[in-house]
Design a protein around this motif. Sequence first.
Motif, PDB file in Angstrom:
ATOM      1  N   LEU A 185      -6.410   0.690  -1.865  1.00 53.97           N
ATOM      2  CA  LEU A 185      -6.364   2.082  -2.472  1.00 53.97           C
ATOM      3  C   LEU A 185      -5.181   2.857  -2.251  1.00 53.97           C
ATOM      4  O   LEU A 185      -4.530   2.649  -1.509  1.00 53.97           O
ATOM      5  CB  LEU A 185      -7.894   2.570  -1.781  1.00 53.97           C
ATOM      6  CG  LEU A 185      -9.014   2.023  -2.136  1.00 53.97           C
ATOM      7  CD1 LEU A 185     -10.357   2.734  -1.107  1.00 53.97           C
ATOM      8  CD2 LEU A 185      -9.488   1.659  -3.446  1.00 53.97           C
ATOM      9  N   ASN A 186      -5.255   3.764  -2.949  1.00 56.65           N
ATOM     10  CA  ASN A 186      -4.098   4.940  -2.896  1.00 56.65           C
ATOM     11  C   ASN A 186      -4.706   6.259  -2.572  1.00 56.65           C
ATOM     12  O   ASN A 186      -5.189   7.031  -3.519  1.00 56.65           O
ATOM     13  CB  ASN A 186      -3.323   4.991  -4.494  1.00 56.65           C
ATOM     14  CG  ASN A 186      -2.075   5.810  -4.398  1.00 56.65           C
ATOM     15  OD1 ASN A 186      -1.878   6.603  -3.413  1.00 56.65           O
ATOM     16  ND2 ASN A 186      -1.367   5.560  -5.354  1.00 56.65           N
ATOM     17  N   THR A 187      -4.455   6.617  -1.235  1.00 61.22           N
ATOM     18  CA  THR A 187      -5.122   7.861  -0.787  1.00 61.22           C
ATOM     19  C   THR A 187      -4.150   9.054  -0.768  1.00 61.22           C
ATOM     20  O   THR A 187      -4.183   9.970  -0.246  1.00 61.22           O
ATOM     21  CB  THR A 187      -5.513   7.789   0.681  1.00 61.22           C
ATOM     22  OG1 THR A 187      -4.516   7.147   1.363  1.00 61.22           O
ATOM     23  CG2 THR A 187      -6.628   6.836   0.590  1.00 61.22           C
ATOM     24  N   ASN A 242      -6.041   1.305   8.084  1.00 64.52           N
ATOM     25  CA  ASN A 242      -5.109   2.671   7.676  1.00 64.52           C
ATOM     26  C   ASN A 242      -3.765   2.574   8.507  1.00 64.52           C
ATOM     27  O   ASN A 242      -3.599   1.787   9.452  1.00 64.52           O
ATOM     28  CB  ASN A 242      -5.804   3.743   8.091  1.00 64.52           C
ATOM     29  CG  ASN A 242      -7.124   4.006   7.464  1.00 64.52           C
ATOM     30  OD1 ASN A 242      -8.183   3.908   8.192  1.00 64.52           O
ATOM     31  ND2 ASN A 242      -7.243   3.513   6.185  1.00 64.52           N
ATOM     32  N   TYR A 265      -3.655   1.192  -7.098  1.00 65.01           N
ATOM     33  CA  TYR A 265      -4.925   0.577  -6.289  1.00 65.01           C
ATOM     34  C   TYR A 265      -5.335  -0.593  -7.355  1.00 65.01           C
ATOM     35  O   TYR A 265      -5.196  -0.486  -8.443  1.00 65.01           O
ATOM     36  CB  TYR A 265      -6.205   1.741  -6.185  1.00 65.01           C
ATOM     37  CG  TYR A 265      -6.265   2.441  -7.547  1.00 65.01           C
ATOM     38  CD1 TYR A 265      -7.212   1.945  -8.329  1.00 65.01           C
ATOM     39  CD2 TYR A 265      -5.810   3.640  -7.711  1.00 65.01           C
ATOM     40  CE1 TYR A 265      -7.592   2.607  -9.598  1.00 65.01           C
ATOM     41  CE2 TYR A 265      -6.251   4.502  -8.785  1.00 65.01           C
ATOM     42  CZ  TYR A 265      -6.969   3.807  -9.839  1.00 65.01           C
ATOM     43  OH  TYR A 265      -7.338   4.614 -10.933  1.00 65.01           O
ATOM     44  N   CYS A 294      -9.571  11.911  -5.156  1.00 68.61           N
ATOM     45  CA  CYS A 294     -10.703  10.644  -4.277  1.00 68.61           C
ATOM     46  C   CYS A 294     -11.872  10.984  -4.141  1.00 68.61           C
ATOM     47  O   CYS A 294     -12.570  10.212  -3.799  1.00 68.61           O
ATOM     48  CB  CYS A 294      -9.461  10.522  -2.972  1.00 68.61           C
ATOM     49  SG  CYS A 294      -8.160   9.725  -2.809  1.00 68.61           S
ATOM     50  N   TYR A 296      -5.919   1.150   2.994  1.00 67.01           N
ATOM     51  CA  TYR A 296      -5.348   2.492   2.273  1.00 67.01           C
ATOM     52  C   TYR A 296      -4.567   3.260   3.535  1.00 67.01           C
ATOM     53  O   TYR A 296      -4.854   3.008   4.545  1.00 67.01           O
ATOM     54  CB  TYR A 296      -5.983   3.219   1.494  1.00 67.01           C
ATOM     55  CG  TYR A 296      -7.493   3.603   2.149  1.00 67.01           C
ATOM     56  CD1 TYR A 296      -7.647   4.614   2.993  1.00 67.01           C
ATOM     57  CD2 TYR A 296      -8.862   2.892   1.892  1.00 67.01           C
ATOM     58  CE1 TYR A 296      -8.589   5.093   3.766  1.00 67.01           C
ATOM     59  CE2 TYR A 296      -9.864   3.322   2.640  1.00 67.01           C
ATOM     60  CZ  TYR A 296     -10.041   4.202   3.571  1.00 67.01           C
ATOM     61  OH  TYR A 296     -11.097   4.714   3.952  1.00 67.01           O
ATOM     62  N   ILE A 344       1.116  -1.135  -0.187  1.00 66.97           N
ATOM     63  CA  ILE A 344      -0.035   0.013  -0.145  1.00 66.97           C
ATOM     64  C   ILE A 344       0.944   1.448   0.078  1.00 66.97           C
ATOM     65  O   ILE A 344       1.886   1.204   0.518  1.00 66.97           O
ATOM     66  CB  ILE A 344      -1.004   0.028   1.369  1.00 66.97           C
ATOM     67  CG1 ILE A 344      -1.791  -1.256   1.171  1.00 66.97           C
ATOM     68  CG2 ILE A 344      -1.843   1.310   1.359  1.00 66.97           C
ATOM     69  CD1 ILE A 344      -1.376  -2.462   1.858  1.00 66.97           C
TER      70      ILE A 344
END
Length: 452
Positions: A296-298, A364, A283, A306, A332, A255
């Motif tokens: 996911l790529n936050t 997270n 992602y 996003c 993420y 991640i």
Amino acid sequence: MSGRATRAALVALTVTASLLVGPPPAVAQTTTAFLASADSYVNAGSPATNYNSTNTLAVAATPTRVSYLKFTVTTLTDPVISVHLRLHTQNVSNAASPAGGTAQQVGTGWAESTLTYANRPASVGGTLGSLGKVLPNTWYEIDVTSAVNGNGTYAFSVASDNPDGAYYDSRESGTFAPRLVVLTGSSGTGDNVLLNGGDISACATTGAAQTAAIIAREPGTVMAGGDLTDSGTAAQLANCYGPTWGKFKDRTKPILGNHDYLTAAAKPTFDYFGPVLPPGKGYYSFDQAGWHIVVLNTNCSQVGGCQAGSAQERWLRADLAAHPNRCTLAQYHHPLFSSGGRESSNVRPLFQALYDAGAEIVINGHNHQYERFAPQNPSGVADPARGIREFVVGTGGRPLQSSFPEPAANSEVRNGTTFGVLKLTLSPSSYTWQFLPVAGATFTDSGSGTCH
């Protein structure tokens, strides 16, 4: 069966066996027996009569006699492998029967001291298992695995279509009391285990080496939760991440965090992991142990945002629609909720999409702490029925942050002084979690949940 409630206490039979499966070292399986907390039977021939004082569990068809048993399952931390209802026939000749009974799950809102045929609980679901011929003074088992998914209260009925039926010992018998025998653990392959930790490798500290020692002994998929190195350089990946968590690269799902982007476009990190990390996006999703897992790529500015309608948010909604698994988990880097003071409202549209699809868990990092939240909706309102449980696991090795300026709503557990890894064990309709601290540390956290 009134009066002797203490006989319904938990009996822990820890039968631990090593499973030789090669490195990583094998896990254990544990058998725990739970004695019935309530049991009695009812008789259609006397629908208003309570048979609690007879100390017998009867099953028969003429007249209809049905036995009911209730169990309280506690202290389980590993996934359930199998569950068997164990019954002992009484040591009398008429205990024998060609049809020992069929088990079903029933509601738990009954008491043995008031149970009658007229107020008996309704069945929940279909047949769980049956017994054929039974003899006196003998133990028998019915497989009820499909009805038990972790800690909780469970109740069962046992009925027979034989006119004479069978007779079993009730919980007052002590030695021959009915019990629920639960086998927990895993196969040892780690196919249903995720090992989660973010904020991992700071080249000047030893935290990553300490948490890597946990992963070395635990089978499972490694979810490396972002900020893998100080600033995402190829040298740091080779010299700091590589000797620690990099040893498990072949079973790692990476991640991306903000530190990984301190080197332009996070190119060294993309290059290091290759195809598992889709170039330029970061992602992706995969299925494991019956669960759908989304990464996911936050680092929102790096992937076109996003927000609702962004490329990633549209991809997420389409991906969730294409994978209607009962159980879904997302991971993420930046948390929407945190008591550590570094929450990110930018990820709310992603959390909303996950909530709309019925996801169970979000994991997270970003804050160098451990925190667990109760299930909640995207607005931070407690939602036990369909909310998402969020974990913050920024305890992979970078210097820890002990301060929690103000506890957030629905925050259940917080620790900012312990390096460690969150172990998630996945079952088809449930999960368990356990925070594994590094050697010498004592903080831990564990529990279980059921998928929506």
